[in-house]
Design an enzyme around this catalytic site. Structure first.
Site, PDB file in Angstrom:
ATOM      1  N   GLY A  12       0.801  -1.343   0.031  1.00 15.66           N
ATOM      2  CA  GLY A  12       0.100  -0.049  -0.031  1.00 15.66           C
ATOM      3  C   GLY A  12       0.638   1.340  -0.054  1.00 15.66           C
ATOM      4  O   GLY A  12       0.214   2.257   0.361  1.00 15.66           O
ATOM      5  N   SER A  13       2.060   1.258  -0.602  1.00 15.65           N
ATOM      6  CA  SER A  13       2.852   2.447  -0.544  1.00 15.65           C
ATOM      7  C   SER A  13       2.176   3.434  -1.454  1.00 15.65           C
ATOM      8  O   SER A  13       2.438   4.547  -1.106  1.00 15.65           O
ATOM      9  CB  SER A  13       4.285   2.237  -0.644  1.00 15.65           C
ATOM     10  OG  SER A  13       4.599   1.980  -2.014  1.00 15.65           O
ATOM     11  N   ASN A  14       1.868   2.985  -2.576  1.00 16.77           N
ATOM     12  CA  ASN A  14       1.113   3.914  -3.610  1.00 16.77           C
ATOM     13  C   ASN A  14       0.173   4.430  -3.021  1.00 16.77           C
ATOM     14  O   ASN A  14      -0.300   5.495  -3.279  1.00 16.77           O
ATOM     15  CB  ASN A  14       1.004   3.207  -4.891  1.00 16.77           C
ATOM     16  CG  ASN A  14       2.501   3.046  -5.737  1.00 16.77           C
ATOM     17  OD1 ASN A  14       2.843   4.123  -6.173  1.00 16.77           O
ATOM     18  ND2 ASN A  14       3.093   1.881  -5.623  1.00 16.77           N
ATOM     19  N   LEU A  84      -3.779  -7.498  -7.268  1.00 16.16           N
ATOM     20  CA  LEU A  84      -3.400  -8.710  -7.950  1.00 16.16           C
ATOM     21  C   LEU A  84      -4.543  -9.544  -8.628  1.00 16.16           C
ATOM     22  O   LEU A  84      -4.389 -10.083  -9.562  1.00 16.16           O
ATOM     23  CB  LEU A  84      -2.761  -9.496  -7.080  1.00 16.16           C
ATOM     24  CG  LEU A  84      -1.373  -9.159  -6.290  1.00 16.16           C
ATOM     25  CD1 LEU A  84      -0.915  -9.958  -5.594  1.00 16.16           C
ATOM     26  CD2 LEU A  84      -0.385  -8.511  -7.662  1.00 16.16           C
ATOM     27  N   ILE A  87      -9.642  -7.715 -12.894  1.00 15.87           N
ATOM     28  CA  ILE A  87     -10.936  -6.810 -12.779  1.00 15.87           C
ATOM     29  C   ILE A  87     -11.989  -7.624 -13.797  1.00 15.87           C
ATOM     30  O   ILE A  87     -11.528  -7.844 -14.930  1.00 15.87           O
ATOM     31  CB  ILE A  87     -10.400  -5.613 -13.280  1.00 15.87           C
ATOM     32  CG1 ILE A  87      -9.558  -4.932 -12.261  1.00 15.87           C
ATOM     33  CG2 ILE A  87     -11.920  -4.752 -13.449  1.00 15.87           C
ATOM     34  CD1 ILE A  87     -10.214  -4.767 -10.722  1.00 15.87           C
ATOM     35  N   ASN A 101      -4.171   1.400 -13.951  1.00 14.68           N
ATOM     36  CA  ASN A 101      -3.130   0.720 -13.325  1.00 14.68           C
ATOM     37  C   ASN A 101      -1.619   1.044 -13.496  1.00 14.68           C
ATOM     38  O   ASN A 101      -1.393   1.782 -14.430  1.00 14.68           O
ATOM     39  CB  ASN A 101      -3.369  -0.828 -13.964  1.00 14.68           C
ATOM     40  CG  ASN A 101      -2.354  -1.894 -13.153  1.00 14.68           C
ATOM     41  OD1 ASN A 101      -2.294  -1.827 -11.859  1.00 14.68           O
ATOM     42  ND2 ASN A 101      -1.371  -2.758 -14.018  1.00 14.68           N
ATOM     43  N   HIS A 103       2.269  -0.371 -13.381  1.00 19.75           N
ATOM     44  CA  HIS A 103       2.975  -1.292 -13.668  1.00 19.75           C
ATOM     45  C   HIS A 103       4.429  -1.340 -13.634  1.00 19.75           C
ATOM     46  O   HIS A 103       4.918  -0.571 -14.065  1.00 19.75           O
ATOM     47  CB  HIS A 103       2.830  -2.529 -14.870  1.00 19.75           C
ATOM     48  CG  HIS A 103       3.161  -3.805 -15.019  1.00 19.75           C
ATOM     49  ND1 HIS A 103       2.717  -4.844 -14.387  1.00 19.75           N
ATOM     50  CD2 HIS A 103       4.464  -4.201 -15.609  1.00 19.75           C
ATOM     51  CE1 HIS A 103       3.605  -5.988 -14.621  1.00 19.75           C
ATOM     52  NE2 HIS A 103       4.430  -5.443 -15.407  1.00 19.75           N
ATOM     53  N   ASP A 144      -2.396  -6.514 -18.201  1.00 14.84           N
ATOM     54  CA  ASP A 144      -1.358  -5.348 -18.380  1.00 14.84           C
ATOM     55  C   ASP A 144      -1.163  -5.184 -20.016  1.00 14.84           C
ATOM     56  O   ASP A 144      -0.212  -4.966 -20.534  1.00 14.84           O
ATOM     57  CB  ASP A 144      -0.146  -6.179 -18.091  1.00 14.84           C
ATOM     58  CG  ASP A 144       0.013  -6.374 -16.713  1.00 14.84           C
ATOM     59  OD1 ASP A 144      -0.316  -5.379 -15.650  1.00 14.84           O
ATOM     60  OD2 ASP A 144       0.950  -7.306 -16.245  1.00 14.84           O
ATOM     61  N   GLU A 173       7.650   5.503  -9.108  1.00  9.45           N
ATOM     62  CA  GLU A 173       6.097   5.490  -8.909  1.00  9.45           C
ATOM     63  C   GLU A 173       5.465   6.485  -8.234  1.00  9.45           C
ATOM     64  O   GLU A 173       4.667   7.158  -8.436  1.00  9.45           O
ATOM     65  CB  GLU A 173       5.778   3.924  -8.348  1.00  9.45           C
ATOM     66  CG  GLU A 173       5.931   2.778  -9.136  1.00  9.45           C
ATOM     67  CD  GLU A 173       5.568   1.574  -8.553  1.00  9.45           C
ATOM     68  OE1 GLU A 173       5.293   0.628  -9.657  1.00  9.45           O
ATOM     69  OE2 GLU A 173       5.472   1.358  -7.426  1.00  9.45           O
TER      70      GLU A 173
END
Ligand code: GRF
Length: 191
Positions: A12-14, A84, A87, A101, A103, A144, A173
């Protein structure tokens, strides 16, 4: 005001970085964080910061419960930040070109099923690449492979381990993901 749901199943850093970036924004608000993993670091981070979190199962994603929750919260955009599960087709259709997203490689290289987290960086290093980077893209029904919005490269120096590469990528990021989201949303809102 654009209403965002951030989906994350990892550290969850982003998510945390996006939350800080948009905290005082007048055009973008993170309404909800969604996860399928109640043990993930992202859950603890949300609790510490009083960020609303919705924990659901894979089944909820497939049977429409998640979609209903997003509609109930009047969500406009879905941001995948280390999510992960695939969807569902229905969610992709409902949020057409409104799911973004990030990546940790230069897609189409090192993408697809199973290519996440350290697996990506290990594969990049093993392949002897001289550069890697980040890709921010729209989400479609395949892993992706949605339209690319933005890419940024970083150099891989001789002797870089996958941990070193992971750090370089994470820095990119955190710098670019919020800015690109902001640009995309503001552009769409004015056209
Ligand atoms: C990031 O590297 C992102 O590119 C990928 O998953 C990772 C999530 O990291 N999709 P974190 O959980 O935000 O730290």
């Amino acid at each position: 005001m654009a209403r965002l749901a951030v989906f994350a199943s990892g550290n969850g850093s982003n998510m945390e970085n996006l939350y800080s970036y948009f905290k005082d924004s007048i055009s973008v608000q993170i309404i909800l964080v969604c996860t399928n993993n109640h043990n993930a670091g992202v859950v603890e981070k949300c609790k510490n910061k009083n960020i609303p979190i919705y924990v659901f199962s894979k089944n909820d994603l497939e049977n429409g419960s998640v979609e209903n929750a997003l509609i109930k919260h009047k969500i406009d955009w879905i941001i995948l930040a280390g999510f992960l599960l695939k969807i569902s087709d229905s969610l992709v259709a409902t949020f057409n070109n409104k799911i973004i997203n990030i990546h940790p490689s230069l897609l189409p290289k090192f993408g697809g099923k199973g290519m996440y987290g350290k697996h990506v960086h290990k594969a990049v290093i093993s392949a002897g690449e001289s550069e890697s980077g980040i890709t921010i893209h729209y989400v479609n029904n395949l892993y992706d492979s949605g339209k690319i919005i933005f890419q940024k490269k970083c150099l891989i120096e001789k002797g870089d381990t996958y941990d070193v590469l992971a750090e370089k990528i994470q820095k990119l990021e955190h710098v670019y993901f919020p800015k690109i989201i902001e640009q995309i949303i503001n552009k769409k809102n004015t056209t």
